[in-house]
Scaffold this active site. Sequence first.
Site, PDB file in Angstrom:
ATOM      1  N   ARG A  71      -7.703   4.741   4.051  1.00  0.00           N
ATOM      2  CA  ARG A  71      -8.282   3.875   3.004  1.00  0.00           C
ATOM      3  C   ARG A  71      -9.758   3.569   3.329  1.00  0.00           C
ATOM      4  O   ARG A  71     -10.615   3.589   2.446  1.00  0.00           O
ATOM      5  CB  ARG A  71      -7.516   2.563   2.896  1.00  0.00           C
TER       6      ARG A  71
ATOM      7  N   GLU B 197      13.377  -0.511   1.196  1.00  0.00           N
ATOM      8  CA  GLU B 197      12.504   0.293   0.336  1.00  0.00           C
ATOM      9  C   GLU B 197      12.809   1.790   0.444  1.00  0.00           C
ATOM     10  O   GLU B 197      12.302   2.467   1.347  1.00  0.00           O
ATOM     11  CB  GLU B 197      11.030   0.057   0.702  1.00  0.00           C
TER      12      GLU B 197
ATOM     13  N   LYS C  27      12.781  -3.044  -2.742  1.00  0.00           N
ATOM     14  CA  LYS C  27      11.442  -2.553  -3.109  1.00  0.00           C
ATOM     15  C   LYS C  27      11.613  -1.091  -3.471  1.00  0.00           C
ATOM     16  O   LYS C  27      12.145  -0.306  -2.672  1.00  0.00           O
ATOM     17  CB  LYS C  27      10.479  -2.719  -1.940  1.00  0.00           C
TER      18      LYS C  27
ATOM     19  N   SER D 276       3.302   0.390  -5.947  1.00  0.00           N
ATOM     20  CA  SER D 276       2.422   1.051  -6.931  1.00  0.00           C
ATOM     21  C   SER D 276       2.385   2.564  -6.697  1.00  0.00           C
ATOM     22  O   SER D 276       2.177   3.333  -7.650  1.00  0.00           O
ATOM     23  CB  SER D 276       1.020   0.438  -6.938  1.00  0.00           C
TER      24      SER D 276
ATOM     25  N   GLY E 221       0.471   4.912  -5.615  1.00  0.00           N
ATOM     26  CA  GLY E 221      -0.622   5.829  -5.921  1.00  0.00           C
ATOM     27  C   GLY E 221      -0.953   5.906  -7.399  1.00  0.00           C
ATOM     28  O   GLY E 221      -1.809   6.694  -7.811  1.00  0.00           O
TER      29      GLY E 221
ATOM     30  N   ARG F 270      -1.861  -0.433  -2.863  1.00  0.00           N
ATOM     31  CA  ARG F 270      -3.041   0.096  -3.546  1.00  0.00           C
ATOM     32  C   ARG F 270      -3.285  -0.564  -4.899  1.00  0.00           C
ATOM     33  O   ARG F 270      -4.430  -0.788  -5.301  1.00  0.00           O
ATOM     34  CB  ARG F 270      -2.914   1.615  -3.692  1.00  0.00           C
TER      35      ARG F 270
END
Length: 345
Positions: A37, A181, A223, A265, A267, A299
């Site tokens: 990032r 998740e 998640k 999210s 990407g 993100r």
Amino acid sequence: MTTTASIETLSDTAKALVAPGKGILAADESTGTIKRRFDSIGVESTETNRRDYREMLFRTSGASEFISGVILYDETIRQHSDDGASLVKVLTDAGMMPGIKVDMGAKDLAGSPGETVTEGLDGLRERLAEYVELGARFTKWRAVIAIGPHMPTPYCLDVNAHALARFAALSQEAGLVPMVEPEVLMDGDHDIDRCYYASEAALTEMFRQLRVQNVALDCILLKTNMVLSGASADVRADASEVARQTVACLKSAVPATVPGIVFLSGGQADDEATTNLDAINRYAQREGAPWELSFSYGRGLQGAPLRTWAGNNANREEVQRVFHRRARVTAAARQGRYTPSMEAG
Ligand code: 13P
């Protein structure tokens, strides 16, 4: 042995994390991921830079109106600001609950090229006890599931579900709310139906294992990914189709006792993640759905503030303004109340 009192506390924590109008900031990028990032904005990934950037987000005035909790990385939960306060205290003083990513990442799955299994169970009971001492209230474990010509395999779904359930049982034993998740990646040119079937299969196997391992389903958060077309598909399903398929998939696989589902999210562009979350909530309000449907974006909340920061702490006020706006519009979408004009405010 989990007591009735601690189950009540866990259930309260889980509900508070998905309270109406609120969701979660995922700021738990591993050292490798945050370096990528930072590379994208040309900033060196030093420990101080990572702290300064994240502290700026955590100190955003008014963020707790929209953000109930923040997932931290092992390094961050131990960091202190220049005034001596731990970042955990910065968050709790601001009214946001600290959480912690406890998995050790996705590693190649032996015997199944292209697939991964998430590691990190060895010594987890002891690590969880330390995270409780450090102030964590909830935990996260991410399994990564790829879509490909013969993927995901039942083998991949089985081993990842098993690990997710072991993680969840240990977290609840430690008095922490596990955020399980299983992420089906959006990489590829597959159509949305393939994402639906992969997501449904991953969730079904995970809930089977959670039950086998005596995990209290009212004391977890799920998640997960939205049901989407592949990122490079020729034709990508629009928000109304994403909403229809996502809610149908969740209804087929997720028990009603789970208090909340938070989306990653994954990407998607900021506006895509917001529009889809809004459409999912509008659809669920029309059709009925038993869970809170919120967000746990990395993100999707950080793309704009990261670009605004660009490694310069003098941009702090503008970074916080941009982050506050992303949190506000995402929280509106989480209630099905987003309008594009909010992006201007
Ligand atoms: P993204 O929202 O950037 O996908 O990150 C969320 C996350 O925590 C993935 O594990």
